[in-house]
Design a protein around this motif. Structure first.
Motif, mmCIF file in Angstrom:
data_model
loop_
_atom_site.group_PDB
_atom_site.id
_atom_site.type_symbol
_atom_site.label_atom_id
_atom_site.label_comp_id
_atom_site.label_asym_id
_atom_site.label_seq_id
_atom_site.Cartn_x
_atom_site.Cartn_y
_atom_site.Cartn_z
ATOM 1 N N LEU A 197 0.738 -1.019 -0.014
ATOM 2 C CA LEU A 197 0.066 -0.039 0.002
ATOM 3 C C LEU A 197 0.816 1.150 -0.051
ATOM 4 O O LEU A 197 0.497 2.079 -0.638
ATOM 5 C CB LEU A 197 -1.031 -0.087 1.106
ATOM 6 C CG LEU A 197 -2.251 0.979 1.249
ATOM 7 C CD1 LEU A 197 -2.791 1.033 -0.043
ATOM 8 C CD2 LEU A 197 -2.900 1.103 2.528
ATOM 9 N N PRO A 198 1.784 1.356 0.799
ATOM 10 C CA PRO A 198 2.770 2.627 0.764
ATOM 11 C C PRO A 198 3.275 2.952 -0.596
ATOM 12 O O PRO A 198 3.790 4.046 -0.772
ATOM 13 C CB PRO A 198 3.929 2.329 1.716
ATOM 14 C CG PRO A 198 3.303 1.351 2.665
ATOM 15 C CD PRO A 198 2.488 0.282 2.042
ATOM 16 N N THR A 201 0.119 3.827 -3.140
ATOM 17 C CA THR A 201 -0.384 5.060 -2.967
ATOM 18 C C THR A 201 0.614 6.032 -2.378
ATOM 19 O O THR A 201 1.247 6.698 -3.166
ATOM 20 C CB THR A 201 -1.419 5.009 -1.906
ATOM 21 O OG1 THR A 201 -0.928 4.388 -0.810
ATOM 22 C CG2 THR A 201 -2.581 4.083 -2.361
ATOM 23 N N SER A 202 0.855 6.116 -1.068
ATOM 24 C CA SER A 202 1.949 6.983 -0.464
ATOM 25 C C SER A 202 1.906 6.378 1.055
ATOM 26 O O SER A 202 1.197 5.733 1.457
ATOM 27 C CB SER A 202 1.779 8.441 -0.455
ATOM 28 O OG SER A 202 0.553 8.744 0.412
ATOM 29 N N ARG A 204 1.851 8.188 3.553
ATOM 30 C CA ARG A 204 0.932 9.091 4.498
ATOM 31 C C ARG A 204 -0.438 8.318 4.264
ATOM 32 O O ARG A 204 -1.112 8.197 5.385
ATOM 33 C CB ARG A 204 1.099 10.474 4.122
ATOM 34 C CG ARG A 204 -0.127 11.144 4.897
ATOM 35 C CD ARG A 204 -0.262 10.888 6.330
ATOM 36 N NE ARG A 204 1.349 11.489 6.846
ATOM 37 C CZ ARG A 204 1.334 11.033 8.033
ATOM 38 N NH1 ARG A 204 0.643 10.183 8.841
ATOM 39 N NH2 ARG A 204 2.616 11.248 8.626
ATOM 40 N N THR A 205 -0.760 7.900 3.139
ATOM 41 C CA THR A 205 -2.275 7.311 2.972
ATOM 42 C C THR A 205 -2.242 5.949 3.654
ATOM 43 O O THR A 205 -3.133 5.756 4.216
ATOM 44 C CB THR A 205 -2.288 7.156 1.386
ATOM 45 O OG1 THR A 205 -2.528 8.546 0.893
ATOM 46 C CG2 THR A 205 -3.554 6.504 1.016
ATOM 47 N N ALA A 206 -0.933 5.177 3.464
ATOM 48 C CA ALA A 206 -0.923 3.863 4.289
ATOM 49 C C ALA A 206 -1.058 4.069 5.822
ATOM 50 O O ALA A 206 -1.484 3.340 6.279
ATOM 51 C CB ALA A 206 0.342 3.264 3.888
ATOM 52 N N TRP A 208 -2.530 6.577 7.312
ATOM 53 C CA TRP A 208 -4.107 6.720 7.603
ATOM 54 C C TRP A 208 -4.819 5.617 7.629
ATOM 55 O O TRP A 208 -5.883 5.401 8.458
ATOM 56 C CB TRP A 208 -4.647 7.864 6.642
ATOM 57 C CG TRP A 208 -4.181 9.222 7.036
ATOM 58 C CD1 TRP A 208 -3.467 10.141 6.234
ATOM 59 C CD2 TRP A 208 -4.485 9.934 8.163
ATOM 60 N NE1 TRP A 208 -3.269 11.374 6.773
ATOM 61 C CE2 TRP A 208 -3.855 11.296 7.933
ATOM 62 C CE3 TRP A 208 -5.454 9.749 9.411
ATOM 63 C CZ2 TRP A 208 -3.969 12.374 8.993
ATOM 64 C CZ3 TRP A 208 -5.355 10.617 10.237
ATOM 65 C CH2 TRP A 208 -4.779 11.788 10.161
ATOM 66 N N VAL A 209 -4.545 4.725 6.647
ATOM 67 C CA VAL A 209 -5.331 3.434 6.780
ATOM 68 C C VAL A 209 -5.129 2.685 8.165
ATOM 69 O O VAL A 209 -5.925 2.193 8.764
ATOM 70 C CB VAL A 209 -5.003 2.502 5.558
ATOM 71 C CG1 VAL A 209 -5.557 1.072 5.656
ATOM 72 C CG2 VAL A 209 -5.283 3.303 4.247
ATOM 73 N N CYS A 210 -3.831 2.467 8.338
ATOM 74 C CA CYS A 210 -3.579 2.039 9.721
ATOM 75 C C CYS A 210 -4.165 2.637 10.858
ATOM 76 O O CYS A 210 -4.680 2.000 11.684
ATOM 77 C CB CYS A 210 -1.930 2.071 10.140
ATOM 78 S SG CYS A 210 -1.099 0.926 9.182
#
Length: 285
Positions: A197-198, A201-202, A204-206, A208-210
């Protein structure tokens, strides 16, 4: 290259199977039994069924480790060895033998356990072969296996709401931890061509998912207090787990979460242990 000695071969196989993972699988299934039947889980017919389930799960964990090493060797030059002894052929043979033994032992519990052992073995093979390199899907597969360990033990003695809550907690905390590990390993995964996922996407996005998964975990954390088999004692026992989850979230809020993901991963592992222990203490209180 000289042929490995018997001691080298034995050491290589022990390293291949990762004894600590055996213990973790055993503990997960045992916890499921405790949540299902309390101290009586280890008595009489229930105790025998739980022991069969624990042995079956331990073999499945060993098979998963062997599968992972076999896939790693095949992805490299095909000649990588552990302690100069374990080749892809050995790892594959051990994986197949332990997977079959897991299903055979599951037959000593129930048909449902046979189905679960076989399907989980298939899922673990898919994970080693391809899923671990994909975003989200690989993390969900690992989380599902950890949650199923508690269900596996609970089914051996009698499934209950407490077992399902424990499985849900193990699933959510493992999902968050796997996400943190993806952040921690982002450089190596990029070099290996993985699509975590990182990377798709990025970071930071990964992160936020966590954090979203952690928020869901914290939101449901008080639920066990409303289950008769656990009750209000869980609120006190569960405080350390809540604190560890919040600390992990703090690390994931860092400007660059890849630099603090290691700390978050360690805290989430501790939170999972603290949470399941809190469930066990509340069940036995």
């Amino acid at each position: 290259m000289a042929s490995p000695s018997r001691s080298d071969a034995l050491l290589g196989i022990v390293q291949l199977l990762r004894p600590l993972n055996f213990v973790l699988f055993l503990a997960g299934v045992a916890l499921g039994g405790v949540l299902g039947a309390g101290a009586e889980a280890f008595e009489g017919a229930s105790g025998r069924a739980l022991m069969w389930a624990m042995a079956s799960a331990a073999c499945l964990g060993g098979a998963a480790n062997a599968m992972g090493l076999a896939q790693m060797i095949m992805a490299s030059d095909g000649e990588t060895e552990v302690s100069g002894a374990v080749t892809v052929r050995t790892a594959t043979s051990v994986a197949i033998a332990l997977a079959v033994l897991s299903v055979v032992l599951a037959a000593g519990v129930s048909r449902t356990h046979v189905l679960l052992a076989a399907s989980t073995g298939g899922l673990l093979w898919l994970y080693s072969a391809s899923l671990k390199r994909l975003p989200v899907v690989g993390n969900l597969a690992v989380s599902m296996v950890l949650g199923l360990a508690l269900v596996y033990g609970g089914l051996a003695v009698g499934l209950s709401d407490a077992v399902l809550v424990g499985a849900a907690f193990a699933f959510l905390t493992t999902w968050a931890r796997e996400g943190a590990k993806d952040l921690e390993d982002v450089v190596g995964d990029a070099a290996d061509g993985a699509q975590t996922l990182p990377l798709v996407t990025s970071p930071r996005t990964a992160a936020w998912v966590c954090l979203a998964v952690l928020a869901a975990t914290l939101a449901v954390l008080p639920v066990p207090a409303f289950i008769p088999a656990l009750g209000l004692p869980f609120l006190a026992f569960g405080l350390p787990a809540a604190g560890l989850l919040l600390a992990a979230a703090w690390h994931l809020l860092a400007p660059d979460p890849t630099t603090t993901a290691g700390q978050a991963s360690a805290l989430l592992k501790a939170a999972m242990v603290a949470g399941v222990m809190a469930l066990a203490f509340a069940r036995l209180a």
